[in-house]
Design a protein around this motif. Structure first.
Motif, PDB file in Angstrom:
ATOM      1  N   THR A  32       0.818  -1.369  -0.069  1.00 55.82           N
ATOM      2  CA  THR A  32       0.025   0.047   0.059  1.00 55.82           C
ATOM      3  C   THR A  32       0.849   1.148   0.017  1.00 55.82           C
ATOM      4  OG1 THR A  32      -0.221  -0.232   2.388  1.00 55.82           O
ATOM      5  CG2 THR A  32      -1.915  -1.010   1.117  1.00 55.82           C
ATOM      6  N   ASP A  33       2.245   1.241   0.212  1.00 57.26           N
ATOM      7  CA  ASP A  33       3.167   2.047   0.230  1.00 57.26           C
ATOM      8  C   ASP A  33       2.949   2.994  -1.096  1.00 57.26           C
ATOM      9  OD1 ASP A  33       5.406   3.830   1.477  1.00 57.26           O
ATOM     10  OD2 ASP A  33       6.316   2.865  -0.197  1.00 57.26           O
ATOM     11  N   ARG A  34       2.664   4.373  -1.222  1.00 54.99           N
ATOM     12  CA  ARG A  34       2.763   5.027  -2.451  1.00 54.99           C
ATOM     13  C   ARG A  34       4.007   4.994  -3.097  1.00 54.99           C
ATOM     14  NH1 ARG A  34      -1.198   7.837  -4.411  1.00 54.99           N
ATOM     15  NH2 ARG A  34      -0.814   9.182  -5.987  1.00 54.99           N
ATOM     16  N   GLY A  59      -3.280   3.305  -2.210  1.00 58.19           N
ATOM     17  CA  GLY A  59      -3.100   2.186  -1.739  1.00 58.19           C
ATOM     18  C   GLY A  59      -3.318   1.013  -2.810  1.00 58.19           C
TER      19      GLY A  59
END
Length: 96
Positions: A32-34, A59
């Motif tokens: 989910t880390d951009r 995400g």
């Protein structure tokens, strides 16, 4: 995937006597880390062109109004099968 994150990812060649087939087994973990998510569509587009364009939403990948979650496999075991000469090996990963 919430109740059973076990997953296998396979890749290889469709030839009998050339190439390498690889199977990665482990747990599917949601990404989910951009910053991490953005690296993927950038790499796709660099390799395949603008037809493989994805935007990064909250995400998820976004394309044409559709959203898709992205997962990675945390490897527990990797199997590799070589062709010509035929051989195989297994790697196991442990957490410390």
């Amino acid at each position: 995937m919430r109740t059973n994150p076990g997953a296998a990812l396979t890749t290889g060649s469709s030839t009998w006597a050339q190439g390498l087939d690889v199977i990665v087994e482990g747990a599917a973990v949601r990404v989910t880390d951009r910053h991490t998510l953005q690296r993927l569509p950038d790499a796709y587009e660099d390799k395949y062109g603008s037809e493989w364009h994805f935007d990064v939403g909250d995400g998820v990948f976004v394309s044409g109004g559709n959203a898709a979650a992205v997962f990675r496999i945390e490897p527990a075991k990797v199997l590799a099968f070589a062709k010509q000469p035929h051989a195989q090996t297994r790697y196991r990963f442990t957490t410390r």
